[in-house]
Design an enzyme around this catalytic site. Sequence first.
Site, PDB file in Angstrom:
ATOM      1  N   SER A 188       0.828  -1.205   0.000  1.00 38.05           N
ATOM      2  CA  SER A 188       0.000   0.000   0.000  1.00 38.05           C
ATOM      3  C   SER A 188       0.862   1.255   0.000  1.00 38.05           C
ATOM      4  O   SER A 188       0.665   2.175  -0.802  1.00 38.05           O
ATOM      5  CB  SER A 188      -0.928  -0.008   1.222  1.00 38.05           C
ATOM      6  N   LYS A 192       2.157   3.741  -3.933  1.00 41.01           N
ATOM      7  CA  LYS A 192       1.994   5.179  -4.159  1.00 41.01           C
ATOM      8  C   LYS A 192       3.338   5.873  -4.299  1.00 41.01           C
ATOM      9  O   LYS A 192       3.495   6.772  -5.138  1.00 41.01           O
ATOM     10  CB  LYS A 192       1.176   5.793  -3.020  1.00 41.01           C
TER      11      LYS A 192
END
Length: 429
Positions: A188, A192
């Site tokens: 996660s 990004k």
Amino acid sequence: MTALDAVSIITTKRDGGELSDAQIDWVVDGFTRGAVADEQMSALAMAIVWRGMTRRETARWTAAMIASGRRMDLTGLPRPTVDKHSTGGVGDKITLPLAPLVAACGAAVPQLSGRGLGHTGGTLDKLESIPGWQADVPASRMRDLLTDPAIGAVICAAGADLAPADRRLYALRDVTGTVESIPLIASSIMSKKIAEGTAALLLDVKVGSGAFLKTLDGARELATAMVELGDDAGVRTVALLTAMDTPLGRTAGNAMEVAESVEVLAGGGPADVVELTIALAREMVALAGLDTDPADALADGRAMDHWRAMIRAQGGDPDAKLPTAKHTETVRSDADGVLTRLDALGVGIAAWRLGAGRARQGDPVQFGAGIEMHAKPGDAVTAGQPLLTLHTDTPEAFPGAMEALRDAVTIGTDAAFTPGPLVLDRIMS
């Protein structure tokens, strides 16, 4: 060949099998498009919590989430790019002085940040307490600001098209009890960061009562997984494990943390914030391949110049008065002695209950709410001395905040007590 359908993929992982690249690509893409139902992805996430993922699976899962959206291109900038990510803590305002400091040393800092949830504060919430400041920066504008030698840093929200699969999965994990998975947490965060296009990345993995990870072993496991993901993706990555049993600095709350960050940039501020800011800046400068000491850029005012230019470039007024709360209440020492413990979790929950944080995504925050800490572990105190000042616009919040602080403070008699180190370990490939 294994069938590419959600049930087969769920049962493969449920039974302890290793998912193939094709299975991972198919299920992440299907979930992003809505072809894989929420309940099916929830079941797979729970299976991953129980069974884990190999390094190859985690790397492929991360790549699939990156592929679900746009990948930023920061190549061709006149400065080397380096970013930093913190796993979150109480009073963790380090990004605010750190980004302009590293920019002042000659790097470009594309700092994509988030808002707070629960007892850990969000960088964007802090900066939004500055009148006029805007978190949303278009990609083209971001590149211009990173190129500008007077600015060189951007702290902004990630666009909705950056790893959208992670955005959907994170929301699902939050309500299905599947947050606590090292592979899912690592992928996660790193999906990004890799998608933003930085060439190098420093990870600040918090350890202690006020952090998501309470133990050194757990923090090392997460840090190692993220460093491996960065290296596998061609991003130079280093992780520092830093202490979060005690809040950083002397404030926990949005506007108060901005003011404290400005003090650091002006050459003052709490010693622990200054120490950690410089330690992280030195790692980032080294990752960027630059030969300069950030302490010099802090001392001579260059970092402050970059801060003011960065705030103005995003619509903010660096000279504007920051919000303050309408009501205060003080916690005083009940004995003479030495403050030996100020629990980060207790302070964080109290600040959250005062209005500095949010219980759900989208809830408003009070910019002036929070807690001032008049003493930190190692300080001598006397009976009746103010230890904490609570700030809020909603005085009915005081009892709940006081309850959170009930067991957060310990006064001892050991005059020789000294707090432990801030940097606990360093992880690199």
